[in-house]
Every structure is written in structure tokens, then in C-alpha cells.
Design a protein around this motif. Structure first.
Motif, PDB file in Angstrom:
ATOM      1  N   GLU A 258      -2.286   7.907  -2.563  1.00 17.79           N
ATOM      2  CA  GLU A 258      -2.404   8.139  -1.128  1.00 17.79           C
ATOM      3  C   GLU A 258      -2.549   9.638  -0.905  1.00 17.79           C
TER       4      GLU A 258
ATOM      5  N   GLU B  75     -15.816  -0.409  -5.031  1.00 19.89           N
ATOM      6  CA  GLU B  75     -14.968   0.253  -4.040  1.00 19.89           C
ATOM      7  C   GLU B  75     -13.771   0.884  -4.743  1.00 19.89           C
ATOM      8  N   PHE B  76     -13.520   2.149  -4.464  1.00 16.81           N
ATOM      9  CA  PHE B  76     -12.324   2.726  -5.076  1.00 16.81           C
ATOM     10  C   PHE B  76     -11.282   3.175  -4.065  1.00 16.81           C
ATOM     11  N   GLY B  77     -11.605   3.052  -2.781  1.00 16.09           N
ATOM     12  CA  GLY B  77     -10.548   3.378  -1.830  1.00 16.09           C
ATOM     13  C   GLY B  77     -10.975   3.271  -0.384  1.00 16.09           C
ATOM     14  N   GLY B  78      -9.972   3.452   0.471  1.00 16.18           N
ATOM     15  CA  GLY B  78     -10.212   3.488   1.907  1.00 16.18           C
ATOM     16  C   GLY B  78      -9.736   4.827   2.441  1.00 16.18           C
TER      17      GLY B  78
ATOM     18  N   PHE C 123      -0.717  -2.973  -8.901  1.00 17.62           N
ATOM     19  CA  PHE C 123      -1.623  -1.888  -9.261  1.00 17.62           C
ATOM     20  C   PHE C 123      -1.097  -0.590  -8.656  1.00 17.62           C
TER      21      PHE C 123
ATOM     22  N   GLN D 253       0.858  -1.191   0.000  1.00 20.63           N
ATOM     23  CA  GLN D 253       0.000   0.000   0.000  1.00 20.63           C
ATOM     24  C   GLN D 253       0.894   1.241   0.000  1.00 20.63           C
TER      25      GLN D 253
ATOM     26  N   ASP E  88      -2.822 -11.021  -5.162  1.00 20.16           N
ATOM     27  CA  ASP E  88      -4.257 -11.220  -5.432  1.00 20.16           C
ATOM     28  C   ASP E  88      -4.410 -11.948  -6.768  1.00 20.16           C
TER      29      ASP E  88
ATOM     30  N   GLN F 245      -1.842   3.061  -6.374  1.00 16.71           N
ATOM     31  CA  GLN F 245      -2.717   3.767  -5.432  1.00 16.71           C
ATOM     32  C   GLN F 245      -2.355   5.245  -5.398  1.00 16.71           C
TER      33      GLN F 245
ATOM     34  N   SER G 245       0.379   3.731   1.800  1.00 11.82           N
ATOM     35  CA  SER G 245       0.354   4.355   3.136  1.00 11.82           C
ATOM     36  C   SER G 245       1.764   4.453   3.730  1.00 11.82           C
TER      37      SER G 245
ATOM     38  N   HIS H 165      -9.154  -6.802 -10.041  1.00  6.70           N
ATOM     39  CA  HIS H 165      -7.933  -7.022  -9.244  1.00  6.70           C
ATOM     40  C   HIS H 165      -6.756  -7.404 -10.134  1.00  6.70           C
ATOM     41  N   PHE H 166      -5.583  -6.916  -9.742  1.00  7.21           N
ATOM     42  CA  PHE H 166      -4.349  -7.291 -10.429  1.00  7.21           C
ATOM     43  C   PHE H 166      -3.258  -7.347  -9.359  1.00  7.21           C
TER      44      PHE H 166
ATOM     45  N   ARG I  60       0.363  -6.990  -4.458  1.00  8.44           N
ATOM     46  CA  ARG I  60      -0.305  -7.962  -3.575  1.00  8.44           C
ATOM     47  C   ARG I  60      -0.527  -9.251  -4.341  1.00  8.44           C
TER      48      ARG I  60
ATOM     49  N   GLY J  82      -6.501   6.267   0.611  1.00 11.37           N
ATOM     50  CA  GLY J  82      -5.743   5.513  -0.395  1.00 11.37           C
ATOM     51  C   GLY J  82      -6.720   5.006  -1.445  1.00 11.37           C
TER      52      GLY J  82
HETATM   53  C1  FA5 Z   1      -5.588   0.271   1.524  1.00 11.44           C
HETATM   54  O1  FA5 Z   1      -4.678  -0.150   0.817  1.00 11.44           O
HETATM   55  C2  FA5 Z   1      -5.363   1.357   2.500  1.00 11.44           C
HETATM   56  N1  FA5 Z   1      -3.949   1.639   2.590  1.00 11.44           N
HETATM   57  C3  FA5 Z   1      -6.150   2.589   2.084  1.00 11.44           C
HETATM   58  C4  FA5 Z   1      -6.166   3.652   3.125  1.00 11.44           C
HETATM   59  C5  FA5 Z   1      -5.221   4.664   3.080  1.00 11.44           C
HETATM   60  C6  FA5 Z   1      -7.096   3.627   4.161  1.00 11.44           C
HETATM   61  C7  FA5 Z   1      -5.228   5.661   4.054  1.00 11.44           C
HETATM   62  C8  FA5 Z   1      -7.103   4.606   5.119  1.00 11.44           C
HETATM   63  C9  FA5 Z   1      -6.170   5.617   5.062  1.00 11.44           C
HETATM   64  P1  FA5 Z   1      -7.392  -1.280   0.476  1.00 11.44           P
HETATM   65  O2  FA5 Z   1      -6.690  -2.539   0.721  1.00 11.44           O
HETATM   66  O3  FA5 Z   1      -8.876  -1.291   0.623  1.00 11.44           O
HETATM   67  O4  FA5 Z   1      -6.874  -0.112   1.412  1.00 11.44           O
HETATM   68  O5  FA5 Z   1      -7.040  -0.792  -1.001  1.00 11.44           O
HETATM   69  C10 FA5 Z   1      -7.426   0.487  -1.455  1.00 11.44           C
HETATM   70  C11 FA5 Z   1      -7.916   0.421  -2.896  1.00 11.44           C
HETATM   71  O6  FA5 Z   1      -6.940  -0.159  -3.736  1.00 11.44           O
HETATM   72  C12 FA5 Z   1      -9.127  -0.461  -3.101  1.00 11.44           C
HETATM   73  O7  FA5 Z   1     -10.297   0.236  -2.755  1.00 11.44           O
HETATM   74  C13 FA5 Z   1      -9.079  -0.724  -4.569  1.00 11.44           C
HETATM   75  O8  FA5 Z   1      -9.572   0.373  -5.321  1.00 11.44           O
HETATM   76  C14 FA5 Z   1      -7.593  -0.816  -4.813  1.00 11.44           C
HETATM   77  N2  FA5 Z   1      -7.164  -2.217  -4.872  1.00 11.44           N
HETATM   78  C15 FA5 Z   1      -6.956  -3.063  -3.826  1.00 11.44           C
HETATM   79  N3  FA5 Z   1      -6.516  -4.258  -4.264  1.00 11.44           N
HETATM   80  C16 FA5 Z   1      -6.419  -4.154  -5.617  1.00 11.44           C
HETATM   81  C17 FA5 Z   1      -6.020  -5.040  -6.660  1.00 11.44           C
HETATM   82  N4  FA5 Z   1      -5.561  -6.261  -6.418  1.00 11.44           N
HETATM   83  N5  FA5 Z   1      -6.067  -4.587  -7.934  1.00 11.44           N
HETATM   84  C18 FA5 Z   1      -6.495  -3.338  -8.202  1.00 11.44           C
HETATM   85  N6  FA5 Z   1      -6.864  -2.447  -7.279  1.00 11.44           N
HETATM   86  C19 FA5 Z   1      -6.857  -2.852  -5.993  1.00 11.44           C
END
Ligand code: FA5
Length: 329
Positions: A214, A271-274, A210, A172, A200, A212, A174, A206-207, A198, A299
Motif C-alpha cells: 500500500e 493487473e498488478f494494482g489499484g 497474498f 486489503q 478467492d 499487498q 488500505s 490468485h491465492f 480473501r 495498493g
Molecule cells: C485493492 O485491494 C485496493 N485496496 C487497492 C487500492 C489501494 C486502490 C489504494 C486504490 C487505492 P484490488 O482488489 O484490485 O484492490 O487488489 C489489488 C491487487 O492485489 C490486484 O491488482 C492484484 O495484483 C492483487 N490481488 C488481488 N487478489 C489477489 C489474489 N487472490 N491473489 C494474488 N494477488 C491478488
């Protein structure tokens, strides 16, 4: 001689017969023209001028015929230039590469966030457990550290034992929050766009590799309302004013409270983020006083944003390397 030479050159059908005719009539050492030239000395004085002019005429016509025959057989004139080249014809457009859609997206996102005052920061893709986990309030025994969920560069057993020197591909962005806060004092307003990894299984959304985006904002009196405003303004800018987004209560070890951010796409919430308010333990880990500062972080998945904007239905298309797909962007 002249008509004999012209006929021979004209009928030469390949390099060999052409060369034989050329040597026979126009050769520098033993050619027929050369022989006649040598005999010019014996021509009587009053005839010499006329004979010389005639010889030059014949010589010129044979040399021209050599040139014509050569061009006919090779497509090139005696200087080697390509006589088939026609500068008036339209050219053939060379195939020029262009910027990958994800790189274009990164530029676009950086621009939108820049307008809201967020500066770009960077961190390494090969990380240590401190930045990827510990400082983010993810303790040793947390399931997020499982070797099956991460690409550790040391052996899985060594990583599980938390041995010194363990490295992993960051899971991530983060990690960059920690790096920025370790080096800078508040107020902070940064974004970081980069690759994460990851294990995944690939599917439409999912890939294993990928990107992010932040975001981190730290100041005095930052609230959840500020976070929601920034994310809504961002989504409207990138996806359009009519985009529908929603926040769902969630959990991340490094934010409290935490939310998951979704957008509506073809009747489905994706879902596009956390996101969330930075956890006090994270502030303590980087040496900030949690009583004095507050902040939010988010993120977002860059591929999913790009897909939603451009109507791409399968993330794998972005990494197939298929130019028929990529050249549309
Ligand atoms: C995180 O990675 C947290 N670090 C996000 C965060 C940052 C939360 C700061 C709070 C504060 P998560 O694992 O949900 O969260 O991944 C965030 C986004 O990454 C997902 O919503 C999705 O859009 C994308 N994502 C996750 N896994 C994959 C994947 N395998 N392929 C493509 N996109 C992905």
C-alpha cells in the motif's frame, strides 16, 4: 606368550573374541602379563634388570596389539575418537535455509520506495470493520463486505448484521492508510507491505493469502500526475526501464478518480494494482479537512510483481513449500 597374545588379538573377529583375548593376556587382575609381573620378585638380582626390560617390551607390544585390534573392530581408538575421521577430506556442506522469495521482494520494494521518501508503516492482520470498510467509505450494505468475500472471525451471520466486536482477516492493506492518518497529521508519505486474505479460488494469479504494498501520500496540492509518476518510477526500478505499464479507469470506494494499473507480460496485460486520489469521505473519516489536504493511494499485488520480475508463471509455486522451486531464488 607374546606371539600367542599377538596372534589371538590379531585374529579376534568380533567384540567377544577381542575381549576374551584382552582379558586373557592384558587383564588387570588375572591376565598373563600380570602373572609374569608378579613373578618378577623371584628373579635373581643380576637377571632382574634384563628380565624387567624384556617384560616391558612384551607388555608394550601386547598393549599396542590391543589398541590396533580395538580400532579395527570399532573404528575408534581407546580415547573414543573416531579414527576414520580424515580432516583433509572436503566437508559435507550442511543444508542451510534461505529467505523466501516474497520476503526478498518485500525488502527490495521497501528499498525502492524508501529512495522515493516513503517510510514503512504496519498494521494488524486481524482487523475491525471500521478500518477494513467503514473509514474506507465502504458502507454497511456494500457488496465488498459480503461474508462470502471475506474471512470473518465471528460467524458470518453476526458479521452480516454488523454486530459489535466483529473481526476479520484484512482483505486489503488500505486498512493501514486509515491507521496512519488517524495517528499522524499531514504531510504523509508511507508504504505498508503485508499479508491480506480473501476467499478467492487459487489459480495461476490468485491465492487466498497474498501480499499487498500500500502507498499513501497526503500533502497540499497532490495531483494524479504525481501518482502516475511515482508508479512509473517504481515499475521502471523494479521491473526494468523497458516495462510497459498502463492505467485503466476504475472504481474504488476510497479513491476518486480511481485507476487499475496493468503491466504487459508475454503479450497479455496483467493487473498488478489499484490506485487513485484519496476520496474526501476518507479524509473526513480520519478527521482531516478535505478542503485543505489532497493525496493519492495505491495498493499493488506483491506476488504478481515478484512473478513478473522472476518469470514465475504460477503463484501457487510460491506457497507449495517445494524446496526444488524455492531454492532457486
Ligand atoms: C485493492 O485491494 C485496493 N485496496 C487497492 C487500492 C489501494 C486502490 C489504494 C486504490 C487505492 P484490488 O482488489 O484490485 O484492490 O487488489 C489489488 C491487487 O492485489 C490486484 O491488482 C492484484 O495484483 C492483487 N490481488 C488481488 N487478489 C489477489 C489474489 N487472490 N491473489 C494474488 N494477488 C491478488
Amino acid at each position: 606368550l607374546q606371539s600367542e597374545a599377538l596372534a589371538a588379538l590379531d585374529s579376534a573377529s568380533d567384540a567377544e573374541s577381542f575381549e576374551a583375548a584382552r582379558v586373557q593376556f592384558a587383564g588387570q587382575k588375572k591376565g598373563a602379563l600380570r602373572d609374569i609381573q608378579k613373578q618378577m620378585g623371584s628373579v635373581a638380582g643380576e637377571d632382574r634388570k634384563a628380565a624387567g626390560m624384556r617384560l616391558n617390551e612384551v607388555k608394550k607390544s601386547i598393549e599396542d596389539a590391543v589398541e590396533v585390534a580395538q580400532r579395527r573392530l570399532t573404528g575408534k581408538d581407546s580415547s573414543g575418537a573416531d579414527s576414520m575421521f580424515d580432516p583433509t577430506l572436503p566437508g559435507i556442506r550442511p543444508i542451510v535455509g534461505h529467505i523466501h522469495p516474497i520476503t526478498q521482494t518485500i525488502t527490495h520494494l521497501t528499498e525502492i520506495m524508501g529512495r522515493m521518501g516513503f517510510e514503512a508503516a504496519e498494521g494488524p492482520e486481524v482487523e475491525d470493520p471500521w478500518h477494513n470498510f467503514v473509514a474506507l467509505n465502504i458502507p454497511d450494505d456494500h457488496p465488498a463486505r459480503d461474508p462470502l468475500d471475506n474471512f470473518y472471525l465471528a460467524t458470518a451471520q453476526a458479521a452480516a448484521r454488523g454486530e459489535e466486536g466483529t473481526r476479520l482477516l484484512r482483505s486489503q492493506t488500505s486498512t493501514v492508510q486509515i491507521r496512519v492518518m488517524e495517528e499522524t497529521q499531514p504531510p504523509i508519505r508511507v508504504i505498508s507491505l503485508g499479508r491480506v486474505y480473501r476467499p478467492d479460488d487459487p489459480d495461476a494469479t490468485h491465492f487466498p493469502m497474498f501480499h499487498q504494498m500500500e502507498g499513501l501520500l497526503v500533502d497540499a496540492n497532490v495531483t494524479m500526475a504525481n501518482l502516475k509518476t511515482v508508479l512509473r518510477v517504481f515499475a521502471a526500478n523494479y521491473l526494468g526501464d523497458d516495462v510497459e505499464i498502463r492505467f485503466r479507469p476504475s472504481f474504488f470506494p476510497f479513491t476518486e478518480p480511481s485507476v487499475e494499473v496493468d503491466f504487459l507480460w508475454d503479450g497479455t496485460w496483467i493487473e498488478f494494482g489499484g490506485a487513485g486520489m484519496v476520496d474526501p469521505n476518507v479524509f473526513t473519516a480520519v478527521g482531516y479537512d478535505p478542503e485543505k489536504v489532497s493525496g493519492f493511494a495505491f495498493g499493488l499485488g506483491v506476488e504478481r510483481l515478484c512473478m513478473r520480475r522472476h518469470g514465475i508463471k504460477d503463484i501457487r509455486d510460491l506457497y507449495s513449500g517445494d524446496l526444488r522451486f524455492l531454492s532457486q531464488f
